[in-house]
Scaffold this motif. Structure first.
Motif, PDB file in Angstrom:
ATOM      1  N   LEU A 105       0.828  -1.209   0.000  1.00  0.00           N
ATOM      2  CA  LEU A 105       0.000   0.000   0.000  1.00  0.00           C
ATOM      3  C   LEU A 105       0.860   1.254   0.000  1.00  0.00           C
ATOM      4  O   LEU A 105       0.491   2.281  -0.595  1.00  0.00           O
ATOM      5  CB  LEU A 105      -0.947  -0.010   1.195  1.00  0.00           C
ATOM      6  CG  LEU A 105      -2.108  -1.009   1.098  1.00  0.00           C
ATOM      7  CD1 LEU A 105      -2.874  -1.074   2.410  1.00  0.00           C
ATOM      8  CD2 LEU A 105      -3.051  -0.621  -0.037  1.00  0.00           C
ATOM      9  N   ASP A 106       2.024   1.200   0.665  1.00  0.00           N
ATOM     10  CA  ASP A 106       2.963   2.329   0.596  1.00  0.00           C
ATOM     11  C   ASP A 106       3.421   2.543  -0.842  1.00  0.00           C
ATOM     12  O   ASP A 106       3.520   3.681  -1.317  1.00  0.00           O
ATOM     13  CB  ASP A 106       4.170   2.069   1.497  1.00  0.00           C
ATOM     14  CG  ASP A 106       3.822   2.167   2.981  1.00  0.00           C
ATOM     15  OD1 ASP A 106       2.801   2.808   3.302  1.00  0.00           O
ATOM     16  OD2 ASP A 106       4.566   1.586   3.797  1.00  0.00           O
ATOM     17  N   GLN A 107       3.688   1.447  -1.560  1.00  0.00           N
ATOM     18  CA  GLN A 107       4.081   1.543  -2.964  1.00  0.00           C
ATOM     19  C   GLN A 107       2.953   2.153  -3.801  1.00  0.00           C
ATOM     20  O   GLN A 107       3.191   2.992  -4.676  1.00  0.00           O
ATOM     21  CB  GLN A 107       4.425   0.156  -3.526  1.00  0.00           C
ATOM     22  CG  GLN A 107       5.717  -0.422  -3.027  1.00  0.00           C
ATOM     23  CD  GLN A 107       6.005  -1.778  -3.642  1.00  0.00           C
ATOM     24  OE1 GLN A 107       6.674  -2.623  -3.056  1.00  0.00           O
ATOM     25  NE2 GLN A 107       5.482  -2.024  -4.840  1.00  0.00           N
ATOM     26  N   ALA A 108       1.723   1.723  -3.506  1.00  0.00           N
ATOM     27  CA  ALA A 108       0.581   2.248  -4.256  1.00  0.00           C
ATOM     28  C   ALA A 108       0.416   3.742  -4.020  1.00  0.00           C
ATOM     29  O   ALA A 108       0.149   4.512  -4.950  1.00  0.00           O
ATOM     30  CB  ALA A 108      -0.690   1.499  -3.859  1.00  0.00           C
ATOM     31  N   GLN A 109       0.595   4.173  -2.765  1.00  0.00           N
ATOM     32  CA  GLN A 109       0.459   5.592  -2.446  1.00  0.00           C
ATOM     33  C   GLN A 109       1.553   6.410  -3.119  1.00  0.00           C
ATOM     34  O   GLN A 109       1.319   7.536  -3.576  1.00  0.00           O
ATOM     35  CB  GLN A 109       0.516   5.790  -0.924  1.00  0.00           C
ATOM     36  CG  GLN A 109      -0.049   7.132  -0.454  1.00  0.00           C
ATOM     37  CD  GLN A 109      -1.568   7.136  -0.453  1.00  0.00           C
ATOM     38  OE1 GLN A 109      -2.186   6.369   0.260  1.00  0.00           O
ATOM     39  NE2 GLN A 109      -2.171   7.999  -1.249  1.00  0.00           N
ATOM     40  N   THR A 110       2.760   5.849  -3.220  1.00  0.00           N
ATOM     41  CA  THR A 110       3.862   6.540  -3.895  1.00  0.00           C
ATOM     42  C   THR A 110       3.591   6.646  -5.394  1.00  0.00           C
ATOM     43  O   THR A 110       3.863   7.677  -6.017  1.00  0.00           O
ATOM     44  CB  THR A 110       5.179   5.786  -3.669  1.00  0.00           C
ATOM     45  OG1 THR A 110       5.432   5.700  -2.255  1.00  0.00           O
ATOM     46  CG2 THR A 110       6.343   6.494  -4.351  1.00  0.00           C
ATOM     47  N   ALA A 111       3.038   5.569  -5.983  1.00  0.00           N
ATOM     48  CA  ALA A 111       2.765   5.571  -7.422  1.00  0.00           C
ATOM     49  C   ALA A 111       1.677   6.569  -7.783  1.00  0.00           C
ATOM     50  O   ALA A 111       1.774   7.271  -8.793  1.00  0.00           O
ATOM     51  CB  ALA A 111       2.361   4.168  -7.876  1.00  0.00           C
ATOM     52  N   ASP A 112       0.634   6.658  -6.961  1.00  0.00           N
ATOM     53  CA  ASP A 112      -0.504   7.538  -7.256  1.00  0.00           C
ATOM     54  C   ASP A 112      -0.918   8.250  -5.974  1.00  0.00           C
ATOM     55  O   ASP A 112      -1.877   7.857  -5.310  1.00  0.00           O
ATOM     56  CB  ASP A 112      -1.660   6.712  -7.816  1.00  0.00           C
ATOM     57  CG  ASP A 112      -2.767   7.584  -8.401  1.00  0.00           C
ATOM     58  OD1 ASP A 112      -2.583   8.814  -8.453  1.00  0.00           O
ATOM     59  OD2 ASP A 112      -3.803   7.027  -8.815  1.00  0.00           O
ATOM     60  N   PRO A 154      -7.560   8.244  -3.326  1.00  0.00           N
ATOM     61  CA  PRO A 154      -8.173   8.031  -2.006  1.00  0.00           C
ATOM     62  C   PRO A 154      -8.480   6.560  -1.745  1.00  0.00           C
ATOM     63  O   PRO A 154      -8.620   6.143  -0.595  1.00  0.00           O
ATOM     64  CB  PRO A 154      -9.448   8.863  -2.073  1.00  0.00           C
ATOM     65  CG  PRO A 154      -9.795   8.900  -3.515  1.00  0.00           C
ATOM     66  CD  PRO A 154      -8.492   8.875  -4.270  1.00  0.00           C
ATOM     67  N   GLU A 155      -8.593   5.754  -2.828  1.00  0.00           N
ATOM     68  CA  GLU A 155      -8.911   4.342  -2.639  1.00  0.00           C
ATOM     69  C   GLU A 155      -7.814   3.619  -1.866  1.00  0.00           C
ATOM     70  O   GLU A 155      -8.082   2.656  -1.138  1.00  0.00           O
ATOM     71  CB  GLU A 155      -9.122   3.648  -3.991  1.00  0.00           C
ATOM     72  CG  GLU A 155     -10.398   4.051  -4.714  1.00  0.00           C
ATOM     73  CD  GLU A 155     -10.222   5.312  -5.534  1.00  0.00           C
ATOM     74  OE1 GLU A 155      -9.078   5.830  -5.598  1.00  0.00           O
ATOM     75  OE2 GLU A 155     -11.210   5.794  -6.108  1.00  0.00           O
ATOM     76  N   VAL A 156      -6.566   4.094  -2.030  1.00  0.00           N
ATOM     77  CA  VAL A 156      -5.459   3.448  -1.325  1.00  0.00           C
ATOM     78  C   VAL A 156      -5.605   3.643   0.183  1.00  0.00           C
ATOM     79  O   VAL A 156      -5.289   2.752   0.979  1.00  0.00           O
ATOM     80  CB  VAL A 156      -4.107   3.996  -1.822  1.00  0.00           C
ATOM     81  CG1 VAL A 156      -2.952   3.387  -1.037  1.00  0.00           C
ATOM     82  CG2 VAL A 156      -3.931   3.699  -3.309  1.00  0.00           C
ATOM     83  N   ILE A 157      -6.111   4.808   0.592  1.00  0.00           N
ATOM     84  CA  ILE A 157      -6.286   5.075   2.022  1.00  0.00           C
ATOM     85  C   ILE A 157      -7.314   4.113   2.611  1.00  0.00           C
ATOM     86  O   ILE A 157      -7.075   3.471   3.650  1.00  0.00           O
ATOM     87  CB  ILE A 157      -6.721   6.539   2.251  1.00  0.00           C
ATOM     88  CG1 ILE A 157      -5.689   7.513   1.660  1.00  0.00           C
ATOM     89  CG2 ILE A 157      -6.912   6.811   3.746  1.00  0.00           C
ATOM     90  CD1 ILE A 157      -6.107   8.966   1.746  1.00  0.00           C
ATOM     91  N   SER A 158      -8.472   3.988   1.957  1.00  0.00           N
ATOM     92  CA  SER A 158      -9.497   3.092   2.495  1.00  0.00           C
ATOM     93  C   SER A 158      -9.053   1.637   2.399  1.00  0.00           C
ATOM     94  O   SER A 158      -9.452   0.811   3.231  1.00  0.00           O
ATOM     95  CB  SER A 158     -10.828   3.306   1.771  1.00  0.00           C
ATOM     96  OG  SER A 158     -10.680   3.173   0.376  1.00  0.00           O
ATOM     97  N   VAL A 189      -8.300   5.312  10.111  1.00  0.00           N
ATOM     98  CA  VAL A 189      -7.934   5.416   8.691  1.00  0.00           C
ATOM     99  C   VAL A 189      -9.176   5.647   7.838  1.00  0.00           C
ATOM    100  O   VAL A 189      -9.156   6.452   6.889  1.00  0.00           O
ATOM    101  CB  VAL A 189      -7.183   4.150   8.236  1.00  0.00           C
ATOM    102  CG1 VAL A 189      -6.982   4.160   6.729  1.00  0.00           C
ATOM    103  CG2 VAL A 189      -5.835   4.048   8.943  1.00  0.00           C
ATOM    104  N   PHE A 190     -10.271   4.961   8.156  1.00  0.00           N
ATOM    105  CA  PHE A 190     -11.507   5.156   7.383  1.00  0.00           C
ATOM    106  C   PHE A 190     -12.002   6.598   7.507  1.00  0.00           C
ATOM    107  O   PHE A 190     -12.470   7.186   6.524  1.00  0.00           O
ATOM    108  CB  PHE A 190     -12.586   4.185   7.862  1.00  0.00           C
ATOM    109  CG  PHE A 190     -12.361   2.760   7.430  1.00  0.00           C
ATOM    110  CD1 PHE A 190     -11.928   2.471   6.145  1.00  0.00           C
ATOM    111  CD2 PHE A 190     -12.571   1.705   8.315  1.00  0.00           C
ATOM    112  CE1 PHE A 190     -11.721   1.150   5.743  1.00  0.00           C
ATOM    113  CE2 PHE A 190     -12.370   0.390   7.919  1.00  0.00           C
ATOM    114  CZ  PHE A 190     -11.935   0.115   6.637  1.00  0.00           C
TER     115      PHE A 190
END
Length: 645
Positions: free
Chosen positions: A483-490, A494-498, A516-517
């Motif tokens: 998920l850290d990688q996903a947040q860095t990529a994009d 907001p979907e990565v946060i949920s 987090v929600f």
């Protein structure tokens, strides 16, 4: 005959389901449900329902597409068969209009020749395999709707300019043509080319010395209609056009890429083989590339042919011009997004191509002895029709269901991150093949990173999917790292946060997940995943049934990202309703969930328990038997059956 032939080629599509964008645009679109605003459909772009925060950059203003979906859905209960019937009906109408237009265009010749040209062109149009995407895919309905009203507008214009026609009827036909043009533009932006086509026709068929003036006079009403349409588009979108993708191309490379695209479109019309729902965009970088040289050679020959045939064969020249002019809107690379080249864009241009093919065949047959011409023409058309029917029917099978569609498209376009992510999602949600899904997610991430520029949104989708699978498998650290990688990529996703909240929830860290929600909802107040997570916590952790029901309803009022989530939300509402003593309402929610996911043993088991609570033991037993037919070892169903006994 044309109706029967259309059904022969595309009738087997009626057994297909919803695939790809159909799920989002039709099944999960809250604006298509009863009680939603009709005005919103006519004052926003087609993807506005999915943009719950910030401005949308979609250039697709197609209110008649959305209005048609809503009418069909409310009448049919969103049955895919009825949507496919509607597409097939539109295709038949377009075929009949092609026949009428060619008959009218050839009206200056003998009736027998006009009938022959019109019949042959319409047969080819009815059966052409290049139409499979437009006819098979419910989300491609705007191609068909736009084509029908575009053809109707042009036919009305042709009849209106017929010599010695009653003046008052002629005026009425001009009005009908302009109204049809407006409707075509409200179906799809491709209709914007009609003034060019009408001007080209007037220029080609005008009298010497007055052609240009005639072209301006005939096309002027349509330019006026277009000018009136543009403010309407501006009001709905907030702009006339915005770049969707920032392709890194010099002006020269942009032009060369467009030349290559034109050549590819003509090639697919002429040789409709190796058809695919997705073609990876590969821009031209140099004039020395063989595909560019081939495209330039073709365009040079086409230009020479048009010049040669201008006076000798105007019908063939007009047919070629129709193809070139109607392709203009799909050459704006920055407006089309990632899927630049696609078969459905050829639906309207193919009308001109079919007429051109018939004209060239007629010229070739004219060199044969007169006694052999009719037999040769019949045999040639019959052979072409048979090949088209076989290819179209084979292609229709690619759109049968989600798994078939993504499996075959990945095989046809193995370098596409979008298709790899799509197949991974189907394997994960529908097939519960988590190992296979992880492999395709990993492939999608690698392919997206290798694109120029990198497709960061697809990288984030892939990393997020792998993270959720890792969370299900109990590997919390791996899930959080992905998920850290996903947040860095994009970073703006907001979907990565949920998704992070979902992973923490899976790991039993209720308080962290809840925080987090809430953070996700601050970014996007209509995040369905976040509302679903909060509802789950309220239900299981705090036993606050009323609060949980409210959270689930908030999630359903938002834009759920998958059919699976929508089904899960209805399932959760059903369970909460039953716990609150509202069993009939709960059973209705379970049945809604089951309609979305009919082979889910968990939903079936919970529905059986709801029937048991309501005292309907016969229905409970029958529902559990459905579970055992799917999975004889499903433990919760075995426990429910023991309790029922």
């Amino acid at each position: 005959m044309l109706t029967v032939l259309s059904y022969a080629a595309y009738g087997n599509v009626l057994g297909n389901g919803f695939v790809w964008d159909d799920v989002h645009q039709i099944l999960q679109n809250p604006n298509l449900r009863p009680g939603s605003s009709w005005w919103y459909l006519f004052s926003s772009n087609v993807w506005a329902f999915s943009h719950n925060f910030g401005p949308s950059t979609s250039n697709d203003f197609r209110p008649l597409q959305m209005a048609s979906y809503r009418l069909i859905g409310q009448w049919s209960g969103f049955s895919p068969t009825v949507f496919h019937v509607a597409s097939l009906v539109f295709h038949v109408v377009a075929t009949l209009l092609v026949y009428a237009i060619v008959f009218q265009l050839a009206g200056g010749t003998t009736p027998r020749r006009a009938w022959g040209l019109a019949t042959a062109a319409a047969v080819l149009f009815a059966l052409h395999p290049i139409h499979s995407e437009a006819v098979d895919w419910a989300s491609a309905l705007p191609e068909l709707g736009c084509a029908v009203f575009y053809l109707l507008a042009f036919l009305s214009y042709l009849v209106a300019i017929t010599p010695n026609y009653y003046r008052w009827r002629s005026y009425g036909l001009w009005v009908a043509s302009c109204v049809s043009f407006i409707l075509a533009m409200l179906w799809k932006e491709m209709a914007l080319t009609l003034p060019l086509v009408i001007g080209f026709h007037a220029l080609l068929y005008g009298e010497a010395g007055a052609r240009l003036r005639r072209a301006v006079r005939h096309s002027m009403p349509f330019w006026a209609v277009l000018a009136a349409y543009l403010p309407l588009r501006w009001r709905a979108l907030g702009f006339l056009y915005q770049p969707v993708r920032g392709w890194v191309l010099s002006p020269g490379q942009y032009v060369l890429t467009d030349l290559d695209l034109v050549g590819k479109y003509w090639w697919k019309l002429a040789v409709p083989l190796r058809l695919s729902a997705y073609y990876l965009f590969d821009p031209v970088r140099s004039l020395t590339e063989p595909r560019v040289l081939a495209a330039i050679t073709f365009l040079g020959l086409a230009t020479a042919g048009i010049i040669y045939g201008w006076r000798r064969r105007p019908l063939a020249v007009f047919a070629a011009g129709w193809v070139f002019l109607t392709l203009i809107p799909v050459l704006n690379l920055r407006a089309l997004g990632r899927n630049v080249f696609t078969e459905r864009y050829l639906y309207l241009p193919s009308a001109g191509f079919c007429l051109l093919a018939v004209c060239l065949a007629e010229a070739g047959l004219a060199r044969m002895p007169r006694a052999w011409r009719q037999r040769a023409a019949t045999g040639l058309l019959s052979a072409a029709a048979l090949l088209c029917v076989v290819q179209a029917q084979r292609r229709n099978a690619d759109w049968h269901d989600q798994l078939t569609f993504f499996t075959r498209t990945v095989a046809q376009a193995p370098d596409s991150p979008d298709m790899e992510n799509g197949l991974a999602a189907v394997l994960r949600f529908d097939q519960h093949d988590y190992r296979g899904a992880t492999g395709h997610y990993a492939q999608a991430a690698a392919l997206a990173a290798a694109q120029q520029p990198p497709e960061r949104d697809q990288m984030a989708i892939a990393d997020q999917g792998m993270a959720l699978i890792a969370g299900q498998n109990g590997d919390l650290q791996q899930a959080l790292s992905l998920l850290d990688q996903a947040q860095t990529a994009d970073p703006g996703s907001p979907e990565v946060i949920s998704a992070r909240g979902g992973v923490l929830l899976e790991a039993g860290r209720w308080q962290q997940a809840e925080g987090v929600f809430h953070t996700a909802l601050q970014v996007n107040p209509r995040d369905a995943n976040a509302w679903n997570g909060l509802g789950f916590i309220a239900w299981h952790e705090r036993h606050a049934d009323a609060e949980a029901a409210g959270d689930f309803q908030q999630a359903l009022a938002s834009y759920p990202l998958s059919v699976e989530l929508t089904a899960s939300l209805h399932e959760g509402l059903g369970a909460v309703d039953c716990e609150m003593g509202h069993c009939p309402q709960g059973i209705a929610e379970f049945q809604t969930a089951l309609a979305l996911s009919p082979n889910d043993p968990e939903i079936l088991t919970n529905l059986a328990l709801a029937y048991k609570t309501a005292g309907n033991l016969v229905a409970a037993r029958a529902t559990l038997q459905r579970v055992f037919a799917l999975d004889p070892t499903f433990a919760p169903a075995r426990a429910a059956l023991a309790g029922l006994e």
